[in-house]
Design a protein around this motif. Structure first.
Motif, PDB file in Angstrom:
ATOM      1  N   LYS A 109     -36.736  -0.302   9.370  1.00  0.00           N
ATOM      2  CA  LYS A 109     -35.637  -1.271   9.563  1.00  0.00           C
ATOM      3  C   LYS A 109     -34.412  -0.914   8.737  1.00  0.00           C
ATOM      4  CE  LYS A 109     -37.584  -4.601  12.145  1.00  0.00           C
ATOM      5  NZ  LYS A 109     -37.552  -4.223  13.532  1.00  0.00           N
ATOM      6  N   SER A 110     -34.605  -0.500   7.491  1.00  0.00           N
ATOM      7  CA  SER A 110     -33.459  -0.182   6.632  1.00  0.00           C
ATOM      8  C   SER A 110     -32.644   0.981   7.206  1.00  0.00           C
ATOM      9  CB  SER A 110     -33.921   0.140   5.212  1.00  0.00           C
ATOM     10  OG  SER A 110     -34.818   1.225   5.227  1.00  0.00           O
ATOM     11  N   ILE A 111     -33.319   1.988   7.743  1.00  0.00           N
ATOM     12  CA  ILE A 111     -32.613   3.125   8.350  1.00  0.00           C
ATOM     13  C   ILE A 111     -31.959   2.695   9.653  1.00  0.00           C
ATOM     14  CG2 ILE A 111     -32.893   5.439   9.348  1.00  0.00           C
ATOM     15  CD1 ILE A 111     -35.033   5.949   7.221  1.00  0.00           C
ATOM     16  N   GLN A 112     -32.622   1.829  10.419  1.00  0.00           N
ATOM     17  CA  GLN A 112     -32.021   1.303  11.653  1.00  0.00           C
ATOM     18  C   GLN A 112     -30.717   0.581  11.340  1.00  0.00           C
ATOM     19  OE1 GLN A 112     -34.759  -1.159  13.833  1.00  0.00           O
ATOM     20  NE2 GLN A 112     -36.045   0.577  14.425  1.00  0.00           N
ATOM     21  N   GLN A 113     -30.705  -0.211  10.274  1.00  0.00           N
ATOM     22  CA  GLN A 113     -29.497  -0.951   9.905  1.00  0.00           C
ATOM     23  C   GLN A 113     -28.355  -0.007   9.525  1.00  0.00           C
ATOM     24  OE1 GLN A 113     -31.245  -3.449   6.899  1.00  0.00           O
ATOM     25  NE2 GLN A 113     -31.612  -5.133   8.334  1.00  0.00           N
ATOM     26  N   ILE A 114     -28.668   1.042   8.787  1.00  0.00           N
ATOM     27  CA  ILE A 114     -27.655   2.034   8.427  1.00  0.00           C
ATOM     28  C   ILE A 114     -27.123   2.713   9.689  1.00  0.00           C
ATOM     29  CG2 ILE A 114     -27.277   4.256   7.260  1.00  0.00           C
ATOM     30  CD1 ILE A 114     -29.372   3.250   5.151  1.00  0.00           C
ATOM     31  N   CYS A 115     -28.029   3.043  10.606  1.00  0.00           N
ATOM     32  CA  CYS A 115     -27.625   3.690  11.856  1.00  0.00           C
ATOM     33  C   CYS A 115     -26.733   2.785  12.696  1.00  0.00           C
ATOM     34  CB  CYS A 115     -28.855   4.133  12.644  1.00  0.00           C
ATOM     35  SG  CYS A 115     -29.706   5.539  11.899  1.00  0.00           S
ATOM     36  N   VAL A 116     -26.990   1.496  12.700  1.00  0.00           N
ATOM     37  CA  VAL A 116     -26.133   0.565  13.440  1.00  0.00           C
ATOM     38  C   VAL A 116     -24.724   0.581  12.856  1.00  0.00           C
ATOM     39  CG1 VAL A 116     -25.703  -1.891  13.891  1.00  0.00           C
ATOM     40  CG2 VAL A 116     -27.968  -0.932  14.294  1.00  0.00           C
ATOM     41  N   VAL A 117     -24.622   0.538  11.541  1.00  0.00           N
ATOM     42  CA  VAL A 117     -23.317   0.541  10.875  1.00  0.00           C
ATOM     43  C   VAL A 117     -22.567   1.841  11.168  1.00  0.00           C
ATOM     44  CG1 VAL A 117     -22.175   0.581   8.611  1.00  0.00           C
ATOM     45  CG2 VAL A 117     -24.006  -1.056   9.057  1.00  0.00           C
ATOM     46  N   LEU A 118     -23.265   2.960  11.149  1.00  0.00           N
ATOM     47  CA  LEU A 118     -22.637   4.265  11.375  1.00  0.00           C
ATOM     48  C   LEU A 118     -22.577   4.645  12.856  1.00  0.00           C
ATOM     49  CD1 LEU A 118     -24.274   6.286   8.446  1.00  0.00           C
ATOM     50  CD2 LEU A 118     -21.980   5.267   8.527  1.00  0.00           C
ATOM     51  N   ALA A 119     -23.115   3.800  13.730  1.00  0.00           N
ATOM     52  CA  ALA A 119     -23.173   4.051  15.182  1.00  0.00           C
ATOM     53  C   ALA A 119     -23.941   5.340  15.485  1.00  0.00           C
ATOM     54  CB  ALA A 119     -21.782   4.087  15.795  1.00  0.00           C
ATOM     55  N   VAL A 120     -25.023   5.564  14.761  1.00  0.00           N
ATOM     56  CA  VAL A 120     -25.855   6.756  14.945  1.00  0.00           C
ATOM     57  C   VAL A 120     -27.049   6.399  15.830  1.00  0.00           C
ATOM     58  CG1 VAL A 120     -27.379   8.392  13.750  1.00  0.00           C
ATOM     59  CG2 VAL A 120     -25.151   7.819  12.774  1.00  0.00           C
ATOM     60  N   VAL A 121     -27.318   7.254  16.794  1.00  0.00           N
ATOM     61  CA  VAL A 121     -28.437   7.073  17.718  1.00  0.00           C
ATOM     62  C   VAL A 121     -29.755   7.229  16.953  1.00  0.00           C
ATOM     63  CG1 VAL A 121     -29.619   8.082  19.722  1.00  0.00           C
ATOM     64  CG2 VAL A 121     -27.118   7.910  19.688  1.00  0.00           C
ATOM     65  N   THR A 122     -30.637   6.254  17.117  1.00  0.00           N
ATOM     66  CA  THR A 122     -31.978   6.347  16.537  1.00  0.00           C
ATOM     67  C   THR A 122     -32.921   6.951  17.579  1.00  0.00           C
ATOM     68  OG1 THR A 122     -32.655   4.169  17.320  1.00  0.00           O
ATOM     69  CG2 THR A 122     -31.612   4.267  15.126  1.00  0.00           C
TER      70      THR A 122
END
Length: 169
Positions: A109-122
């Motif tokens: 979840k923590s990495i998902q949240q960072i990816c959302v902020v940076l608009a990075v595809v998970t």
């Protein structure tokens, strides 16, 4: 790390993803067949897929998808050689990471949240694209999805028009 290196990494990933998405990936989904045949078939395994594959078509697809990044890297090399190399390494890391759902990876979840902020595809978001090749475009950045979908529809319509006109000839 210097500001030039950080700028180079950002430019390489942003411009490389845009070029790869709009010049290679989306046209392959609309009118090409190579990418869909070697990358979206249900029986494919994605662990280091294009990197370690010995199948020529798979290697060609991987090379064509990466070519825009390499061309951008050549242009950015004078700005920061270290940033260029790190950008290419980050891009390759993302290729491998986004295909880890196939081996059971689940993004914390923590990495998902960072990816959302940076608009990075998970990996989970990328898997949506494997399930439906008409959506979830952008290899690295999610904000390329909507324009890529519009580009896809435009290319499909253009292909239909060309086929109709060629059929009349």
């Amino acid at each position: 790390m210097t500001a030039k290196a950080i700028l180079t990494i950002a430019l390489l990933l942003l411009i490389g993803d845009a070029a790869s998405t709009f010049i290679y990936h989306v046209p392959e989904h609309a009118i090409g067949r190579l990418h869909c045949r070697v990358h979206h078939e249900s029986k494919q395994r994605f662990h280091h897929y294009a990197v370690l594959s010995s199948r020529p078509l798979v290697m060609l697809d991987g090379f064509l998808g990466a070519l825009p990044y390499f061309l951008i890297a050549i242009a950015l090399l004078p700005l920061s050689p270290i940033g260029t190399i790190l950008g290419l390494l980050l891009g390759e890391f993302h290729v491998i990471w986004r295909h880890t759902t196939n081996i059971g990876w689940q993004t914390p979840k923590s990495i998902q949240q960072i990816c959302v902020v940076l608009a990075v595809v998970t990996p989970e978001e990328h898997w949506i694209h494997h399930e439906n090749g008409m959506i979830a475009f952008g290899d690295i950045f999610t904000f390329y999805d909507k324009p890529a979908q519009q580009w896809l529809l435009t290319l499909i319509q253009l292909e239909r028009v060309v086929k109709k006109r060629l059929a009349k000839v």
